[in-house]
Scaffold this motif. Structure first.
Motif, PDB file in Angstrom:
ATOM      1  N   HIS A 179     -12.384   6.838   8.131  1.00 41.19           N
ATOM      2  CA  HIS A 179     -11.764   5.665   7.194  1.00 41.19           C
ATOM      3  C   HIS A 179     -10.299   6.050   7.238  1.00 41.19           C
ATOM      4  CE1 HIS A 179     -12.330   9.279   4.576  1.00 41.19           C
ATOM      5  NE2 HIS A 179     -11.823   8.339   3.503  1.00 41.19           N
ATOM      6  N   HIS A 180      -9.588   6.725   8.152  1.00 44.38           N
ATOM      7  CA  HIS A 180      -8.248   6.995   8.178  1.00 44.38           C
ATOM      8  C   HIS A 180      -7.565   6.317   9.343  1.00 44.38           C
ATOM      9  CE1 HIS A 180      -9.050  10.809   5.450  1.00 44.38           C
ATOM     10  NE2 HIS A 180      -8.912   9.726   4.828  1.00 44.38           N
ATOM     11  N   ASN A 209      -3.491  -4.418  10.291  1.00 41.81           N
ATOM     12  CA  ASN A 209      -2.525  -5.666  10.013  1.00 41.81           C
ATOM     13  C   ASN A 209      -1.193  -5.523  10.713  1.00 41.81           C
ATOM     14  OD1 ASN A 209      -4.922  -5.578   7.807  1.00 41.81           O
ATOM     15  ND2 ASN A 209      -4.418  -7.600   8.492  1.00 41.81           N
ATOM     16  N   THR A 256      -4.325   2.402  -1.565  1.00 46.34           N
ATOM     17  CA  THR A 256      -4.202   3.356  -2.973  1.00 46.34           C
ATOM     18  C   THR A 256      -4.960   2.968  -4.173  1.00 46.34           C
ATOM     19  OG1 THR A 256      -2.264   2.509  -3.973  1.00 46.34           O
ATOM     20  CG2 THR A 256      -1.874   3.966  -1.966  1.00 46.34           C
ATOM     21  N   PRO A 294     -13.876  -0.667   4.999  1.00 49.54           N
ATOM     22  CA  PRO A 294     -13.422  -1.073   3.928  1.00 49.54           C
ATOM     23  C   PRO A 294     -11.872  -1.048   3.869  1.00 49.54           C
ATOM     24  CG  PRO A 294     -14.630   0.982   3.238  1.00 49.54           C
ATOM     25  CD  PRO A 294     -14.932   0.630   4.866  1.00 49.54           C
ATOM     26  N   ARG A 295     -11.187  -1.826   3.382  1.00 52.02           N
ATOM     27  CA  ARG A 295      -9.799  -1.724   3.220  1.00 52.02           C
ATOM     28  C   ARG A 295      -9.405  -2.519   1.855  1.00 52.02           C
ATOM     29  NH1 ARG A 295      -6.708   1.268   6.135  1.00 52.02           N
ATOM     30  NH2 ARG A 295      -8.488   2.631   5.632  1.00 52.02           N
ATOM     31  N   ALA A 296      -8.668  -2.188   1.103  1.00 53.53           N
ATOM     32  CA  ALA A 296      -8.242  -2.850  -0.108  1.00 53.53           C
ATOM     33  C   ALA A 296      -7.092  -3.778   0.096  1.00 53.53           C
ATOM     34  CB  ALA A 296      -7.846  -1.984  -1.321  1.00 53.53           C
ATOM     35  N   LEU A 325       0.107  -8.816  13.157  1.00 52.82           N
ATOM     36  CA  LEU A 325       1.067  -9.415  12.779  1.00 52.82           C
ATOM     37  C   LEU A 325       2.365  -9.435  13.794  1.00 52.82           C
ATOM     38  CD1 LEU A 325       2.361  -8.967   9.054  1.00 52.82           C
ATOM     39  CD2 LEU A 325       2.061 -11.080  10.244  1.00 52.82           C
ATOM     40  N   TYR A 354     -20.079   4.132   5.147  1.00 54.06           N
ATOM     41  CA  TYR A 354     -19.858   2.842   4.578  1.00 54.06           C
ATOM     42  C   TYR A 354     -20.699   2.079   5.300  1.00 54.06           C
ATOM     43  CZ  TYR A 354     -15.718   5.366   3.200  1.00 54.06           C
ATOM     44  OH  TYR A 354     -14.870   6.319   2.683  1.00 54.06           O
ATOM     45  N   ILE A 406      -7.646  11.699  -2.410  1.00 52.42           N
ATOM     46  CA  ILE A 406      -7.383  13.283  -2.296  1.00 52.42           C
ATOM     47  C   ILE A 406      -6.111  13.163  -1.753  1.00 52.42           C
ATOM     48  CG2 ILE A 406      -8.104  15.085  -0.649  1.00 52.42           C
ATOM     49  CD1 ILE A 406     -11.008  13.964  -0.910  1.00 52.42           C
ATOM     50  N   GLY A 413       0.778  -1.141   0.003  1.00 53.66           N
ATOM     51  CA  GLY A 413      -0.005   0.202   0.040  1.00 53.66           C
ATOM     52  C   GLY A 413       0.900   1.286   0.133  1.00 53.66           C
ATOM     53  N   SER A 461     -13.991   0.459  -3.854  1.00 55.29           N
ATOM     54  CA  SER A 461     -13.745   0.187  -2.628  1.00 55.29           C
ATOM     55  C   SER A 461     -14.950  -1.031  -2.070  1.00 55.29           C
ATOM     56  CB  SER A 461     -14.143   1.312  -1.509  1.00 55.29           C
ATOM     57  OG  SER A 461     -15.610   1.546  -1.677  1.00 55.29           O
ATOM     58  N   GLY A 513      -0.707  -1.797   7.236  1.00 61.45           N
ATOM     59  CA  GLY A 513      -1.612  -0.954   7.395  1.00 61.45           C
ATOM     60  C   GLY A 513      -2.141  -0.977   8.809  1.00 61.45           C
TER      61      GLY A 513
HETATM   62  C1  LIG Z   1     -12.683   4.193   0.793  1.00 57.01           C
HETATM   63  C2  LIG Z   1     -11.511   4.865   1.198  1.00 57.01           C
HETATM   64  C3  LIG Z   1     -11.013   6.048   0.670  1.00 57.01           C
HETATM   65  C4  LIG Z   1      -9.930   6.628   1.278  1.00 57.01           C
HETATM   66  N1  LIG Z   1      -9.760   7.942   0.663  1.00 57.01           N
HETATM   67  C5  LIG Z   1      -8.649   8.502   0.727  1.00 57.01           C
HETATM   68  C6  LIG Z   1      -8.130   9.666   0.183  1.00 57.01           C
HETATM   69  O1  LIG Z   1      -8.961  10.199  -0.632  1.00 57.01           O
HETATM   70  N2  LIG Z   1      -7.030  10.425   0.643  1.00 57.01           N
HETATM   71  C7  LIG Z   1      -6.451   9.906   1.646  1.00 57.01           C
HETATM   72  O2  LIG Z   1      -5.399  10.513   2.011  1.00 57.01           O
HETATM   73  N3  LIG Z   1      -6.651   8.766   2.301  1.00 57.01           N
HETATM   74  C8  LIG Z   1      -7.809   7.933   1.875  1.00 57.01           C
HETATM   75  N4  LIG Z   1      -8.084   6.807   2.353  1.00 57.01           N
HETATM   76  C9  LIG Z   1      -7.069   6.188   3.458  1.00 57.01           C
HETATM   77  C10 LIG Z   1      -5.593   5.783   2.651  1.00 57.01           C
HETATM   78  O3  LIG Z   1      -5.858   5.212   1.621  1.00 57.01           O
HETATM   79  C11 LIG Z   1      -5.040   4.503   3.864  1.00 57.01           C
HETATM   80  O4  LIG Z   1      -5.122   5.094   4.948  1.00 57.01           O
HETATM   81  C12 LIG Z   1      -3.633   4.216   3.443  1.00 57.01           C
HETATM   82  O5  LIG Z   1      -3.664   3.893   1.946  1.00 57.01           O
HETATM   83  C13 LIG Z   1      -3.185   3.557   4.229  1.00 57.01           C
HETATM   84  O6  LIG Z   1      -1.826   3.054   3.867  1.00 57.01           O
HETATM   85  P1  LIG Z   1      -1.058   1.740   4.542  1.00 57.01           P
HETATM   86  O7  LIG Z   1       0.315   1.700   3.793  1.00 57.01           O
HETATM   87  O8  LIG Z   1      -0.987   2.190   5.848  1.00 57.01           O
HETATM   88  O9  LIG Z   1      -1.737   0.551   4.176  1.00 57.01           O
HETATM   89  P2  LIG Z   1      -2.440  -0.086   2.949  1.00 57.01           P
HETATM   90  O10 LIG Z   1      -2.635   0.863   1.928  1.00 57.01           O
HETATM   91  O11 LIG Z   1      -4.072  -0.450   3.389  1.00 57.01           O
HETATM   92  O12 LIG Z   1      -1.896  -1.222   2.621  1.00 57.01           O
HETATM   93  C14 LIG Z   1      -1.866  -2.262   3.305  1.00 57.01           C
HETATM   94  C15 LIG Z   1      -1.445  -3.641   2.407  1.00 57.01           C
HETATM   95  O13 LIG Z   1      -1.017  -4.635   3.188  1.00 57.01           O
HETATM   96  C16 LIG Z   1      -1.569  -5.789   2.670  1.00 57.01           C
HETATM   97  N5  LIG Z   1      -1.225  -6.659   3.673  1.00 57.01           N
HETATM   98  C17 LIG Z   1      -1.796  -6.454   5.071  1.00 57.01           C
HETATM   99  N6  LIG Z   1      -1.436  -7.471   5.914  1.00 57.01           N
HETATM  100  C18 LIG Z   1      -0.778  -8.475   5.153  1.00 57.01           C
HETATM  101  C19 LIG Z   1      -0.258  -9.637   5.458  1.00 57.01           C
HETATM  102  N7  LIG Z   1      -0.407 -10.250   6.856  1.00 57.01           N
HETATM  103  N8  LIG Z   1       0.525 -10.354   4.464  1.00 57.01           N
HETATM  104  C20 LIG Z   1       0.781  -9.721   3.238  1.00 57.01           C
HETATM  105  N9  LIG Z   1       0.125  -8.627   2.914  1.00 57.01           N
HETATM  106  C21 LIG Z   1      -0.786  -7.819   3.902  1.00 57.01           C
HETATM  107  C22 LIG Z   1      -2.919  -5.495   2.476  1.00 57.01           C
HETATM  108  O14 LIG Z   1      -3.458  -6.369   1.513  1.00 57.01           O
HETATM  109  C23 LIG Z   1      -2.813  -4.175   1.628  1.00 57.01           C
HETATM  110  O15 LIG Z   1      -2.532  -4.301   0.347  1.00 57.01           O
HETATM  111  C24 LIG Z   1      -9.132   6.220   2.160  1.00 57.01           C
HETATM  112  C25 LIG Z   1      -9.481   4.920   2.657  1.00 57.01           C
HETATM  113  C26 LIG Z   1     -10.528   4.393   2.205  1.00 57.01           C
HETATM  114  C27 LIG Z   1     -10.737   2.859   2.947  1.00 57.01           C
END
Ligand SMILES: Cc1cc2nc3c(=O)[nH]c(=O)nc-3n(C[C@H](O)[C@H](O)[C@H](O)COP(=O)(O)OP(=O)(O)OC[C@H]3O[C@@H](n4cnc5c(N)ncnc54)[C@H](O)[C@@H]3O)c2cc1C
Length: 604
Positions: free
Chosen positions: A534-535, A322, A105, A96-98, A326, A432, A111, A14, A62, A319
């Motif tokens: 959602h943050h 998770n 992302t 929701p999470r992707a 972990l 959501y 945004i 991510g 999402s 994230g």
């Molecule tokens: C619907 C929605 C809209 C949003 N819109 C915005 C916006 O417009 N602007 C903004 O600033 N923020 C927005 N956010 C929030 C932002 O996108 C997230 O906070 C940010 O992407 C989090 O980054 P991260 O690196 O912490 O984790 P993530 O981007 O969630 O990435 C974590 C990744 O780790 C992987 N993973 C997790 N556990 C494991 C495991 N055990 N083994 C292998 N892989 C694993 C997951 O599959 C995922 O791909 C939004 C969030 C949502 C849900």
């Protein structure tokens, strides 16, 4: 353990993990990126690739079953209060999470808004490390950003003029949508102009807000005006008005540096392998599609168990939900929790999973006197007239994420930077819940003012293990309003009043939600019943171990060597109004810290 050896094993692709892996690989390190999800975005099925690429389709993205991890979370410990939210169903509220290449992302609303300077300066004070100061953090922001929405300044930089503070050569394009088609909807433009004028008048200060608007041209990331009360457009991370994020970054770096970056998809990491000296030496993972329990379509299988060795470090970027899970599954965390699940405590670290934070958001929905003409024919699906327009050159409303205008203000209980972000969107949105995207796209005569409360005071949220089974999600308790609740509620009440003042002069915009009659204590209750976030962040916070910190200012997990966390979970306090730009920034900083690390055995 596989024979292959990598310098770095990174978990999660991510905002944090993707940025970090790409930068390390570009620097010549051998990086293995393990990602639980796949890369379904280019497969022409079930609305893809459109739902991924088209900015206006982000709500569909999402909810897309090939990408979604549908967590259920508890906003309140009190079940009676929890059940008052009509988004609540058995098990909690959808969060929701992707899970796919690119992480969140790949489905977020794109945004791109800088954190406040005070967010960085507070970390500099906490760690005693001036490299965290806002001034020095700008370096990392410039490594990320390729700003395309200030064309004049983009050109003038060649003459050495760069007062806006933007990055122009980074890997992430940031644009604003091109509203060519919107000019046909004069009524809509009039409504937005009326709202903008009312918002500017509401700020007070005479002509100052108007001057700031003229200077910054509505760009919230222009350092000359950033962090003030004002009226803004919302920059988004798109390239030619197609979604872009860490997925594109990783695919690009993997193709340019194939020997350095290995992307292992459908690999759910289940624990970090520690040696007897509490050094992270690798990870264990399960290979298989949709193994995690909150997948929209879980496979129900166990996957194939594998281990991989890291020559230098393991870096968790899973994230805010998770990464702490972990750590706990690996025996790093609060002892009593690990004991309760029969996990041998290898490093007692009570802060793991604590300090969970989020914003509070509410949506005020207005019914307009007629549908938006610029949405005529919009089905928010491939093939409709707006899609064809977008396909031509990315223009039209589908090149936007739906945000028409944003306003930042200080509430009456604000203690520093503006703490309210109010965003007008041309669709109805109230948070959501399963199927929410259909509701968002189903009505063309609504306007939502989505309010985000920045700098929330509540640090009582927590991630805890629900099971020792790594395929099961953790328990997620936000404990809304438990700390600083009265002040945060008051700030949201102020925001509702501000929105009413802004929307008042708009023609025939009648308040549908919460409804004009909902005021005073009833309004506070409505906010409690409807707020969402959602943050999610801050669950492996930077800070001293004795103060609940999990990582130090260089992202190293306390008490373990060779292990870092780099994602939304490391912030001690939730930054700014939107979080993703700050995560990209810290990941660039982390890459620098990691590459500066002296080889094992040598002191710095
Ligand atoms: C619907 C929605 C809209 C949003 N819109 C915005 C916006 O417009 N602007 C903004 O600033 N923020 C927005 N956010 C929030 C932002 O996108 C997230 O906070 C940010 O992407 C989090 O980054 P991260 O690196 O912490 O984790 P993530 O981007 O969630 O990435 C974590 C990744 O780790 C992987 N993973 C997790 N556990 C494991 C495991 N055990 N083994 C292998 N892989 C694993 C997951 O599959 C995922 O791909 C939004 C969030 C949502 C849900």
């Amino acid at each position: 353990m596989t024979a292959e050896a990598y310098d770095y094993v990174i978990v999660g692709s991510g905002a944090g993990g993707g940025t970090l892996a790409a930068r390390l690989a570009e620097s010549g390190a051998k990086v293995l990126l393990l990602e639980a999800g796949g890369d379904p975005c280019n497969e022409p099925a079930d609305g893809l690739p459109g739902q991924y690429r088209v900015p206006a389709f982000h709500a569909r993205a999402s909810e897309h079953p090939a990408m979604s991890w549908n967590f259920k979370v508890n906003h309140y410990a009190d079940p009676a209060q929890a059940a008052r939210d009509d988004k609540w169903s058995a098990g909690g509220v959808l969060y929701p999470r992707a899970s796919l290449l690119g992480g969140c992302t790949a489905h977020n609303a794109m945004i791109y808004l800088a954190a406040h300077d005070s967010d960085w300066d507070a970390i500099a004070t906490l760690t005693g490390d001036p490299s965290w100061s806002a001034r020095r953090m700008r370096r990392w922001a410039r490594k990320v950003e390729d700003c395309r929405h200030r064309p004049v300044w983009r050109w003038l930089r060649h003459l050495g003029l760069a007062p806006t503070g933007h990055g122009w050569n980074g890997w992430l394009r940031v644009e604003r949508f091109e509203p060519q088609d919107a000019w046909r909807d004069v009524w809509m433009l009039w409504q937005i102009a009326v709202a903008a004028c009312a918002a500017l008048r509401g700020i007070g200060g005479g002509i100052l807000p108007w001057l700031r608007l003229a200077l910054g041209k509505g760009d919230p990331n222009d350092v000359r005006v950033a962090g003030s009360e004002g009226v803004w457009y919302t920059p988004i991370s798109t390239s030619g008005h197609h979604r872009t994020g860490t997925r594109e970054r990783l695919l690009d770096v993997a193709s340019r540096h194939p020997g350095c970056l290995t992307l292992q998809l459908n690999a759910l990491v289940t624990r970090v392998l520690l040696d007897e000296q509490a050094r992270a030496v690798g990870v264990e993972y399960r290979q298989g599609e949709r193994l995690y329990g909150v997948c929209a379509r879980p496979s129900g299988e166990d996957g194939v168990r594998r281990q991989v060795h890291a020559r230098k470090e393991v870096i968790l970027c899973g994230g805010a939900f998770n990464s702490p899970q972990l750590l706990m599954l690996s025996g790093i965390g609060p002892r009593e929790q690990l004991d309760a699940h029969g996990i041998r405590c290898q490093v007692e670290l009570p802060g793991v999973g604590a300090n969970l934070q989020d914003r509070y958001e509410v949506g005020l929905i207005y019914r307009m006197q007629r549908p938006w003409a610029s949405l005529a024919g919009a089905r928010f699906a491939e093939g409709d007239p707006l899609y064809r327009r977008w396909q031509l050159d990315g223009s039209g409303l589908y090149g936007s994420n739906g945000a028409a205008l944003a306003v930042t203000r200080r509430s009456t209980v604000c203690e520093g930077d503006p703490d309210l972000f109010m965003m007008a969107m041309l669709v109805p949105f109230r948070g959501y819940y399963p199927g929410y995207a259909e509701a968002v796209y189903g009505a063309h005569d609504r306007l939502t003012w989505c309010v985000l409360k920045g700098h929330t005071r509540n640090r009582r949220g927590r991630i805890s293990l629900a099971s020792a089974d790594p395929q099961e999600p953790p328990r997620i308790d936000f404990n809304y309003f438990d700390e600083g609740g009265e002040q945060d509620l008051q700030a949201l009440v102020d925001a509702v009043q501000m929105v009413r003042d802004i929307a008042g002069p708009m023609q025939d915009a009648s308040e549908e939600l919460p409804g004009g009659g909902v005021r005073g204590e009833a309004l506070k209750q409505w906010i409690r019943d409807n707020a969402w976030g959602h943050h999610a962040s801050c669950t492996c916070a930077i800070g001293p171990r004795e103060q609940g910190g999990v990582v130090d200012g260089n992202f190293k997990v306390h008490g373990v060597s060779g292990l870092r966390v780099v994602d939304a979970s490391v912030f001690p306090r939730i930054p700014g109004f939107f979080i993703v730009s700050a995560i990209y920034q810290i990941a660039e900083k982390a890459a620098d810290a990691i590459l500066r690390e002296p080889p094992r055995g040598e002191s710095p």
